[in-house]
Scaffold this motif. Structure first.
Motif, PDB file in Angstrom:
ATOM      1  N   SER A  14       0.854  -1.159  -0.160  1.00  0.00           N
ATOM      2  CA  SER A  14       0.028  -0.061   0.020  1.00  0.00           C
ATOM      3  C   SER A  14       0.864   1.420  -0.001  1.00  0.00           C
ATOM      4  O   SER A  14       0.304   2.235  -0.423  1.00  0.00           O
ATOM      5  CB  SER A  14      -0.952   0.093   1.396  1.00  0.00           C
ATOM      6  OG  SER A  14      -0.376   0.050   2.357  1.00  0.00           O
ATOM      7  N   SER A  37       7.773 -15.716  -3.093  1.00  0.00           N
ATOM      8  CA  SER A  37       7.429 -14.372  -2.442  1.00  0.00           C
ATOM      9  C   SER A  37       8.436 -14.147  -1.208  1.00  0.00           C
ATOM     10  O   SER A  37       8.523 -13.089  -0.585  1.00  0.00           O
ATOM     11  CB  SER A  37       6.222 -14.111  -2.007  1.00  0.00           C
ATOM     12  OG  SER A  37       5.631 -14.827  -1.308  1.00  0.00           O
ATOM     13  N   ASN A 108       3.232  -5.220 -13.077  1.00  0.00           N
ATOM     14  CA  ASN A 108       2.697  -5.855 -11.826  1.00  0.00           C
ATOM     15  C   ASN A 108       3.746  -5.376 -10.823  1.00  0.00           C
ATOM     16  O   ASN A 108       4.778  -5.224 -10.960  1.00  0.00           O
ATOM     17  CB  ASN A 108       2.328  -7.114 -11.997  1.00  0.00           C
ATOM     18  CG  ASN A 108       3.541  -7.952 -12.242  1.00  0.00           C
ATOM     19  OD1 ASN A 108       4.087  -7.905 -13.398  1.00  0.00           O
ATOM     20  ND2 ASN A 108       4.074  -8.913 -11.527  1.00  0.00           N
ATOM     21  N   PRO A 127      -0.541 -13.143  -8.835  1.00  0.00           N
ATOM     22  CA  PRO A 127      -1.739 -13.714  -8.688  1.00  0.00           C
ATOM     23  C   PRO A 127      -2.083 -14.978  -9.188  1.00  0.00           C
ATOM     24  O   PRO A 127      -1.731 -15.334 -10.296  1.00  0.00           O
ATOM     25  CB  PRO A 127      -2.717 -12.484  -9.463  1.00  0.00           C
ATOM     26  CG  PRO A 127      -1.793 -11.285  -9.312  1.00  0.00           C
ATOM     27  CD  PRO A 127      -0.336 -12.062  -9.550  1.00  0.00           C
ATOM     28  N   GLU A 130      -8.635 -18.262 -10.798  1.00  0.00           N
ATOM     29  CA  GLU A 130      -9.572 -18.929 -10.035  1.00  0.00           C
ATOM     30  C   GLU A 130      -9.675 -20.231 -10.798  1.00  0.00           C
ATOM     31  O   GLU A 130      -9.670 -20.459 -12.061  1.00  0.00           O
ATOM     32  CB  GLU A 130     -11.075 -18.519 -10.307  1.00  0.00           C
ATOM     33  CG  GLU A 130     -11.321 -17.309  -9.122  1.00  0.00           C
ATOM     34  CD  GLU A 130     -12.620 -16.994  -9.301  1.00  0.00           C
ATOM     35  OE1 GLU A 130     -13.453 -16.838  -8.181  1.00  0.00           O
ATOM     36  OE2 GLU A 130     -13.192 -16.265 -10.162  1.00  0.00           O
ATOM     37  N   ARG A 173     -12.020 -17.178  -4.734  1.00  0.00           N
ATOM     38  CA  ARG A 173     -11.956 -15.859  -4.372  1.00  0.00           C
ATOM     39  C   ARG A 173     -11.852 -15.867  -2.496  1.00  0.00           C
ATOM     40  O   ARG A 173     -11.103 -15.065  -2.227  1.00  0.00           O
ATOM     41  CB  ARG A 173     -12.868 -14.669  -4.682  1.00  0.00           C
ATOM     42  CG  ARG A 173     -12.754 -14.183  -6.020  1.00  0.00           C
ATOM     43  CD  ARG A 173     -11.572 -13.274  -6.413  1.00  0.00           C
ATOM     44  NE  ARG A 173     -11.469 -13.258  -7.927  1.00  0.00           N
ATOM     45  CZ  ARG A 173     -11.776 -11.904  -8.261  1.00  0.00           C
ATOM     46  NH1 ARG A 173     -12.379 -10.944  -7.514  1.00  0.00           N
ATOM     47  NH2 ARG A 173     -11.871 -11.581  -9.665  1.00  0.00           N
ATOM     48  N   GLU A 176      -8.269 -16.236  -0.948  1.00  0.00           N
ATOM     49  CA  GLU A 176      -7.443 -15.034  -1.005  1.00  0.00           C
ATOM     50  C   GLU A 176      -7.256 -14.662   0.505  1.00  0.00           C
ATOM     51  O   GLU A 176      -8.094 -14.653   1.240  1.00  0.00           O
ATOM     52  CB  GLU A 176      -7.925 -13.996  -2.004  1.00  0.00           C
ATOM     53  CG  GLU A 176      -7.055 -12.795  -2.044  1.00  0.00           C
ATOM     54  CD  GLU A 176      -7.699 -11.839  -3.052  1.00  0.00           C
ATOM     55  OE1 GLU A 176      -7.168 -11.782  -4.119  1.00  0.00           O
ATOM     56  OE2 GLU A 176      -8.694 -10.950  -2.661  1.00  0.00           O
ATOM     57  N   TRP A 193       0.719 -12.683   1.390  1.00  0.00           N
ATOM     58  CA  TRP A 193      -0.474 -12.468   0.758  1.00  0.00           C
ATOM     59  C   TRP A 193      -0.685 -13.354  -0.658  1.00  0.00           C
ATOM     60  O   TRP A 193       0.211 -12.848  -1.775  1.00  0.00           O
ATOM     61  CB  TRP A 193      -0.891 -11.015   0.566  1.00  0.00           C
ATOM     62  CG  TRP A 193      -2.141 -10.879  -0.140  1.00  0.00           C
ATOM     63  CD1 TRP A 193      -2.855 -10.844  -1.287  1.00  0.00           C
ATOM     64  CD2 TRP A 193      -3.274 -10.689   1.037  1.00  0.00           C
ATOM     65  NE1 TRP A 193      -4.049 -10.470  -1.357  1.00  0.00           N
ATOM     66  CE2 TRP A 193      -4.579 -10.587   0.183  1.00  0.00           C
ATOM     67  CE3 TRP A 193      -3.530 -10.697   2.343  1.00  0.00           C
ATOM     68  CZ2 TRP A 193      -5.644 -10.247   0.641  1.00  0.00           C
ATOM     69  CZ3 TRP A 193      -4.918 -10.546   2.859  1.00  0.00           C
ATOM     70  CH2 TRP A 193      -6.070 -10.152   1.734  1.00  0.00           C
ATOM     71  N   ILE A 194      -1.669 -14.170  -0.732  1.00  0.00           N
ATOM     72  CA  ILE A 194      -2.200 -14.616  -1.956  1.00  0.00           C
ATOM     73  C   ILE A 194      -3.202 -14.154  -2.757  1.00  0.00           C
ATOM     74  O   ILE A 194      -4.191 -13.958  -1.871  1.00  0.00           O
ATOM     75  CB  ILE A 194      -2.171 -16.121  -2.031  1.00  0.00           C
ATOM     76  CG1 ILE A 194      -0.969 -16.808  -1.210  1.00  0.00           C
ATOM     77  CG2 ILE A 194      -2.813 -16.941  -2.933  1.00  0.00           C
ATOM     78  CD1 ILE A 194      -1.145 -18.412  -1.075  1.00  0.00           C
ATOM     79  N   THR A 195      -2.974 -13.543  -3.778  1.00  0.00           N
ATOM     80  CA  THR A 195      -4.109 -13.079  -4.576  1.00  0.00           C
ATOM     81  C   THR A 195      -4.934 -13.878  -5.606  1.00  0.00           C
ATOM     82  O   THR A 195      -4.108 -14.490  -6.195  1.00  0.00           O
ATOM     83  CB  THR A 195      -3.700 -11.767  -5.432  1.00  0.00           C
ATOM     84  OG1 THR A 195      -3.142 -10.631  -4.314  1.00  0.00           O
ATOM     85  CG2 THR A 195      -4.725 -11.083  -6.122  1.00  0.00           C
ATOM     86  N   VAL A 196      -6.034 -13.964  -5.607  1.00  0.00           N
ATOM     87  CA  VAL A 196      -6.627 -14.842  -6.632  1.00  0.00           C
ATOM     88  C   VAL A 196      -7.691 -13.838  -7.565  1.00  0.00           C
ATOM     89  O   VAL A 196      -8.223 -12.822  -7.070  1.00  0.00           O
ATOM     90  CB  VAL A 196      -7.879 -15.819  -5.908  1.00  0.00           C
ATOM     91  CG1 VAL A 196      -8.557 -16.636  -6.910  1.00  0.00           C
ATOM     92  CG2 VAL A 196      -7.068 -16.529  -4.834  1.00  0.00           C
ATOM     93  N   THR A 197      -7.400 -14.046  -8.900  1.00  0.00           N
ATOM     94  CA  THR A 197      -7.799 -13.229  -9.951  1.00  0.00           C
ATOM     95  C   THR A 197      -9.087 -14.323 -10.745  1.00  0.00           C
ATOM     96  O   THR A 197      -9.165 -15.460 -10.568  1.00  0.00           O
ATOM     97  CB  THR A 197      -6.969 -12.678 -10.810  1.00  0.00           C
ATOM     98  OG1 THR A 197      -6.355 -13.966 -11.552  1.00  0.00           O
ATOM     99  CG2 THR A 197      -5.954 -11.879 -10.261  1.00  0.00           C
TER     100      THR A 197
END
Length: 274
Positions: A14, A37, A108, A127, A130, A173, A176, A193-197
């Motif tokens: 952030s 990561s 990214n 990311p 799905e 989702r 995530e 943090w794991i991001t799911v798109t």
């Protein structure tokens, strides 16, 4: 769970959003090798900008707790070919990394965490889509990586695995979140943090049905092609239609031709009797 607390220097994504989010683009993609990561202190890491336009001139930058908007080859790392290599990575190298072009757009962003502890969680850097399967590996620095481990999401225990790895099948989702792991007697990993798109809304699979649908749509959207298509159909249909009409007409005319002939025969027969 072990009470050991590894020395970790983390940096939040952030903190960089306000300066670079407005320019995010998909023209380049930052990749990390090894694909993780989290890293142990003194590991080596290679970062690359995979670009669509080779003339774009991408520069690799990062934000850390100590430095902002610094670039590879100047204040940290060194270029090896098209990749930026960080040898003997340090907890102070933890931060947000991205590729930036001369024109301003960026790739990214990747959040890397370097720990001085003895346990890391290897998780996807980019990311995940799905429906895909995701494997998490709880790894120690000096011992085999198949030790029993406990996996956590958002601070809650998910499950304990006897071999140190856990697979999340068909992620959604709801998967995530913030993940970490713990190996008894060795310690706890930092959190990642794991991001799911979501799945793309359209596909370009070159199947026969897809090609047929595409052709139909293009014909409907193009008046000229629509007219040509109608003309082609009429040329195919008209001969059959005309031949059918002619056959019906001939069939109806056939009895009328026979009736005068029969009348003539009657007349001839009558005259002969007289």
């Amino acid at each position: 769970m072990s009470s050991a607390k590894p020395q970790t220097n983390t940096f939040s994504v952030s903190s960089v959003f306000s300066s670079v989010l407005c320019c995010t683009t998909n023209q380049a993609r930052l990749t990390v090798s090894p694909s993780s990561s989290q890293f142990f202190e003194y590991d080596s890491v290679s970062l690359s900008c995979e670009e669509d336009d080779s003339s774009a001139g991408w520069t690799l930058r990062r934000n850390t707790s100590k430095q902002q908007m610094t670039q590879c080859g100047v204040q940290w790392g060194r270029y090896t070919g098209s990749s930026c290599e960080i040898r003997f990575i340090d907890p102070l190298d933890s931060g947000v990394y991205w590729c930036e072009s001369r024109e301003g757009p960026i790739s990214n962003m990747v959040n890397l965490t370097v720990t001085g502890g003895s346990v890391i969680l290897q998780s996807p850097v980019l990311p995940v889509m799905e429906g895909d399967d995701v494997t998490l590996l709880c790894k120690t620095k000096t011992t085999p990586s198949n030790l029993p481990a406990a996996f956590y999401k958002d601070g809650s225990l998910i499950r304990k695995q006897p071999t140190g790895h856990m697979t999340i099948q068909h992620v959604s989702r709801s998967d995530e979140g913030l993940y970490k792991c713990d190996i008894s007697g060795h310690g706890e990993s930092p959190s990642s943090w794991i991001t799911v798109t979501g799945q793309p809304s359209t596909t370009t699979s070159p199947t026969t049905s897809a090609l047929a649908t595409s052709e139909d749509q293009s014909q409907v959207s193009n008046p000229l092609q629509l007219a040509l298509t109608l003309t082609r159909h009429l040329l195919v249909f008209c001969p059959y239609f005309i031949s059918t009409i002619l056959m019906i007409s001939l069939y109806r005319e056939k009895p009328k031709d026979k009736e005068p002939l029969q009348n003539k025969r009657d007349d001839v027969t009558t005259e002969h009797n007289f």
